[in-house]
Design a protein around this motif. Structure first.
Motif, PDB file in Angstrom:
ATOM      1  N   GLU A 184       0.827  -1.202   0.000  1.00 12.33           N
ATOM      2  CA  GLU A 184       0.000   0.000   0.000  1.00 12.33           C
ATOM      3  C   GLU A 184       0.868   1.261   0.000  1.00 12.33           C
ATOM      4  OE1 GLU A 184      -3.915   2.103   1.951  1.00 12.33           O
ATOM      5  OE2 GLU A 184      -3.032   0.401   3.009  1.00 12.33           O
ATOM      6  N   ALA A 217      -1.084  -1.672  -5.574  1.00 14.11           N
ATOM      7  CA  ALA A 217      -1.803  -1.464  -4.314  1.00 14.11           C
ATOM      8  C   ALA A 217      -2.877  -2.535  -4.120  1.00 14.11           C
ATOM      9  CB  ALA A 217      -2.449  -0.083  -4.291  1.00 14.11           C
ATOM     10  N   ASP A 220      -8.495  -3.435  -2.098  1.00 11.35           N
ATOM     11  CA  ASP A 220      -9.414  -2.907  -1.098  1.00 11.35           C
ATOM     12  C   ASP A 220      -8.811  -1.757  -0.302  1.00 11.35           C
ATOM     13  OD1 ASP A 220      -7.512  -4.372   0.243  1.00 11.35           O
ATOM     14  OD2 ASP A 220      -8.921  -5.391   1.573  1.00 11.35           O
ATOM     15  N   SER A 221      -7.707  -1.191  -0.809  1.00  8.39           N
ATOM     16  CA  SER A 221      -6.997  -0.150  -0.059  1.00  8.39           C
ATOM     17  C   SER A 221      -7.378   1.249  -0.519  1.00  8.39           C
ATOM     18  CB  SER A 221      -5.484  -0.331  -0.216  1.00  8.39           C
ATOM     19  OG  SER A 221      -5.085  -0.050  -1.542  1.00  8.39           O
ATOM     20  N   SER A 222      -7.126   2.217   0.347  1.00  9.24           N
ATOM     21  CA  SER A 222      -7.338   3.620  -0.007  1.00  9.24           C
ATOM     22  C   SER A 222      -6.414   4.044  -1.138  1.00  9.24           C
ATOM     23  CB  SER A 222      -7.113   4.511   1.218  1.00  9.24           C
ATOM     24  OG  SER A 222      -8.097   4.283   2.196  1.00  9.24           O
ATOM     25  N   ARG A 269      -6.364   7.590   4.387  1.00 11.78           N
ATOM     26  CA  ARG A 269      -7.567   6.753   4.481  1.00 11.78           C
ATOM     27  C   ARG A 269      -8.672   7.425   3.695  1.00 11.78           C
ATOM     28  NH1 ARG A 269      -7.072   5.936  10.964  1.00 11.78           N
ATOM     29  NH2 ARG A 269      -5.106   4.758  10.949  1.00 11.78           N
TER      30      ARG A 269
END
Length: 390
Positions: A184, A217, A220-222, A269
């Motif tokens: 990430e 990335a 499901d990540s920001s 986030r």
């Protein structure tokens, strides 16, 4: 020095600086001066990075209470460290991770130069911990926190239009993330580079970097959502309505699937409530008149949010988005007013000056008398902006 196999005596000779003074700095007995850092940058070819580390704290002219607060933070961490079996047990790691989260939350309401002071203090402390006793898991957590802090430092330098230090911190963040195998952070590094190229007008490179960020990335990540948003903005700048609309829809869907975050102002986030701000920016850059009503709602929420704390930096940027949308909707008078308000806000960062210049150019093209006052305010802002360190 270690990377280059250089002795302290050789460094003193090449930098034409006093050997004793360098020795005291190397042993942490004396803080470095800006002059020393400039000479060392010249010897090492580090493009102003060392000067930035020294000058950033000085340029903010911190009060004594701010310095005291940072000392107290570090003392609290040290107390926690001493009770552990290693130099960075759970209490210590929890403290440094919590401080990073606080800094990431502070980003949108802080002067980037002032925020850099606290970031550098924490990075220096993490460097000390990396030299101490620790387990493998503790080592990885330190690398991850150091990566996040380096990434935030790079972002602050981008805001201040300091390309050399920004690039150096991005390299550091990525290196730490790769060592810790933290995809990430790597994705955020690529996304941050994409934003930098976007602001410089290199839209093709911005698309490529955004797509690379999405590839690495976690889905499901920001970082993945923000990289998708960045790609959409780049396509908007190139006037590709089809790709822009597709990415706006993708980001809207991804954001809708996210749970509400406890700290929505955290820079890393993605907050689902911010998706309308992204839509407003993207459609405004596309020249779509649909952006105006969305931009008005976003601006109103930033000026008078539900928690009562105005988001002044974001509001200044939102005014420029609204101005661009108003011009597309043939309302240049109101666009000129919103742009002047943004210029006079005192919180517009140098990395967003180009957005103001774009609106001013469009106001000039309409032959409006407000163009002269806008230009004067813009030039005054540029003259007062902090210059890139070299």
């Amino acid at each position: 020095m270690a990377e280059r196999g250089m002795s302290l005596r050789a460094l003193a000779r090449d930098s034409n600086y006093d050997h004793g003074g360098l020795s005291k700095v190397a042993r942490d007995l004396r803080p470095p001066t800006v002059e020393m850092a400039q000479r060392l940058d010249a010897v090492f070819g580090t493009d102003g990075t060392l000067t930035a580390l020294v000058a950033a704290p000085q340029s903010t002219q911190m009060g004594r209470w701010q310095t005291s607060a940072m000392d107290e933070e570090l003392e609290a961490i040290d107390i926690a460290r001493r009770v552990g079996a290693t130099d960075c047990g759970e209490l210590t790691l929890g403290h440094v991770e919590a401080i990073f989260d606080d800094l990431a939350v502070s980003y949108h309401r802080s002067d980037p130069g002032e925020l850099l002071v606290r970031i550098m203090t924490q990075l220096k402390y993490i460097s000390r911990l990396l030299d101490g006793r620790k387990t493998f898991k503790e080592h990885r957590r330190l690398l991850v926190t150091g990566g996040w802090l380096s990434l935030l430092a790079a972002t602050c330098h981008i805001d201040l239009d300091r390309k050399g230090p920004a690039a150096a911190f991005l390299r550091t963040a990525r290196s730490l993330a790769e060592e810790a195998e933290h995809d990430e952070i790597i994705g955020w590094c690529l996304e941050t580079q994409a934003w930098q190229h976007l602001t410089e007008g290199d839209y093709v490179r911005a698309v490529a970097l955004s797509q690379a960020a999405q590839h690495v990335a976690p889905k499901d990540s920001s970082a993945y959502i923000q990289a998708s948003a960045q790609e959409g903005r780049a396509w908007a700048r190139m006037g590709d309505r089809g790709r822009t609309r597709a990415l706006v829809d993708r980001v809207t869907g991804l954001a809708a699937a996210l749970p509400a975050t406890e700290r929505p102002e955290h820079h890393y986030r993605y907050d689902p409530a911010k998706s309308d701000a992204y839509i407003a920016t993207t459609l405004a850059w596309l020249g779509d008149v649909e952006a105006a009503p969305i931009a008005r709602q976003v601006l109103a929420r930033l000026i008078a949010p539900s928690d009562g704390t105005p988001r002044l930096r974001r509001a200044a940027s939102a005014r420029l988005d609204l101005s661009l949308a108003l011009i597309a909707g043939d309302e240049p008078d109101e666009a000129a007013h919103e742009t002047m308000t943004a210029l006079a806000s005192g919180v517009l960062v140098p990395s967003n000056y180009w957005r103001a210049q774009e609106v001013i150019s469009k106001v000039e093209a309409r032959g409006l008398p407000e163009a002269h006052a806008l230009n004067e305010a813009y030039q005054g802002l540029r003259r007062s902006a902090p210059r890139e360190l070299s």
